[in-house]
Structure formats: structure tokens, C-alpha cells
Design a protein around this motif. Sequence first.
Motif, PDB file in Angstrom:
ATOM      1  N   ARG A   1      -4.087  -5.352   6.819  1.00  0.00           N
ATOM      2  CA  ARG A   1      -5.427  -4.820   6.582  1.00  0.00           C
ATOM      3  C   ARG A   1      -6.376  -5.939   6.192  1.00  0.00           C
ATOM      4  NH1 ARG A   1      -5.848  -4.619   1.187  1.00  0.00           N
ATOM      5  NH2 ARG A   1      -4.059  -3.939  -0.021  1.00  0.00           N
TER       6      ARG A   1
ATOM      7  N   ARG B   1      -6.610   3.849  -2.159  1.00  0.00           N
ATOM      8  CA  ARG B   1      -7.550   3.595  -1.070  1.00  0.00           C
ATOM      9  C   ARG B   1      -6.854   3.426   0.281  1.00  0.00           C
ATOM     10  NH1 ARG B   1     -11.881  -1.345  -0.445  1.00  0.00           N
ATOM     11  NH2 ARG B   1     -12.725  -0.626   1.532  1.00  0.00           N
ATOM     12  N   TRP B   2      -5.721   2.736   0.318  1.00  0.00           N
ATOM     13  CA  TRP B   2      -5.132   2.298   1.574  1.00  0.00           C
ATOM     14  C   TRP B   2      -3.859   3.009   1.992  1.00  0.00           C
ATOM     15  CZ3 TRP B   2      -8.056  -0.093   4.794  1.00  0.00           C
ATOM     16  CH2 TRP B   2      -9.118  -0.869   4.325  1.00  0.00           C
TER      17      TRP B   2
ATOM     18  N   ASP C   1       0.831  -1.207   0.000  1.00  0.00           N
ATOM     19  CA  ASP C   1       0.000   0.000   0.000  1.00  0.00           C
ATOM     20  C   ASP C   1       0.863   1.254   0.000  1.00  0.00           C
ATOM     21  OD1 ASP C   1      -2.292  -1.546   0.137  1.00  0.00           O
ATOM     22  OD2 ASP C   1      -2.591  -1.209   2.287  1.00  0.00           O
TER      23      ASP C   1
ATOM     24  N   TRP D   1      -4.119   4.956   5.534  1.00  0.00           N
ATOM     25  CA  TRP D   1      -4.196   4.100   6.716  1.00  0.00           C
ATOM     26  C   TRP D   1      -2.897   3.337   6.929  1.00  0.00           C
ATOM     27  CZ3 TRP D   1      -3.427  -0.915   8.042  1.00  0.00           C
ATOM     28  CH2 TRP D   1      -3.764  -1.247   9.362  1.00  0.00           C
ATOM     29  N   SER D   2      -2.364   2.736   5.883  1.00  0.00           N
ATOM     30  CA  SER D   2      -1.164   1.907   6.010  1.00  0.00           C
ATOM     31  C   SER D   2       0.054   2.712   6.437  1.00  0.00           C
ATOM     32  CB  SER D   2      -0.886   1.164   4.702  1.00  0.00           C
ATOM     33  OG  SER D   2      -1.895   0.198   4.473  1.00  0.00           O
TER      34      SER D   2
ATOM     35  N   SER E   1      -5.412  -3.665  12.556  1.00  0.00           N
ATOM     36  CA  SER E   1      -5.996  -3.559  11.219  1.00  0.00           C
ATOM     37  C   SER E   1      -7.044  -2.459  11.226  1.00  0.00           C
ATOM     38  CB  SER E   1      -6.623  -4.895  10.807  1.00  0.00           C
ATOM     39  OG  SER E   1      -7.732  -5.177  11.625  1.00  0.00           O
TER      40      SER E   1
END
Length: 134
Positions: A117, A20-21, A13, A24-25, A133
Motif C-alpha cells: 500500500r 483504516r487498511w 494490516d 483493502w489489504s 496498491s
Amino acid sequence: MADTLVDSNVLLDVLTEDARWFGWSSEALARRAEESALVINPIIYAEVSIGFSRIEDLDETLNAAGLERRPLPWEAGFLAGKCFQRYRRRGGVRTATLPDFYIGAHAAVSGLVLLTRDAARYRTYFPGLEVVSP
């Protein structure tokens, strides 16, 4: 605080700046790096290597990220096999999931936190494992 095994999906990611990720990652990696060592194993290394044409580039990227490389414990191999067998007996049809079971088993037998995730399978088959996660 336990060290953190970083699943390849989180690394990919960040490396690919996934639309998209990525947020967060990258934030989860930064938080865990403040609290613990970040760890990968040979399976995670192999999964991430697909995005690189040269081993030197991969190694440079992983070293710059401060990721420690740890071997897979033999006990993790046994546990991974048993969890995969249970998955198949419960009707699991995917045959390419064994690496995920190995990653979960490595974290479980080594007392590592797992940063991923894709937590559902890990929580089902490794109920005592601490999983971070979304």
C-alpha cells in the motif's frame, strides 16, 4: 500469472486488523491468492516478526496464510544498493529505506508482482515493476 511478493505493511494490516487498511489489504491478499502464490522474503519476515514474541507463533501464522518463503537473490542486493544510492543523490534523507529498496529489487529481478500500500517509491525506482496498491 506472476507470483506475488507481499509487503509487510499489507500483512501487518491484516494481522493487526488495522482500522483504516484491514479491508483493502485482506481483499487484495485474497484476490492475489486466487491468481498466484503469495511470497515473502527474510526482510518481510523480519518486519512482521516484531508483532510476535515467539518464532513458533510467527511461523504458524505465516504457514496458515499460505505464504511461501523465498531467499533474496544476490542480484536484488546489487539493484537495491544502486536504487538507494540514486534516492540519496536525489536528496532523499531517510536512512531506513534500504529494506524497501531490497523488497522492490527482489520483486523486480525475480519477476514478481509486488502487493503493497506504499507504492510511490517502488514506482519511482522500479518503473517496470508491476505494483498492486490502493
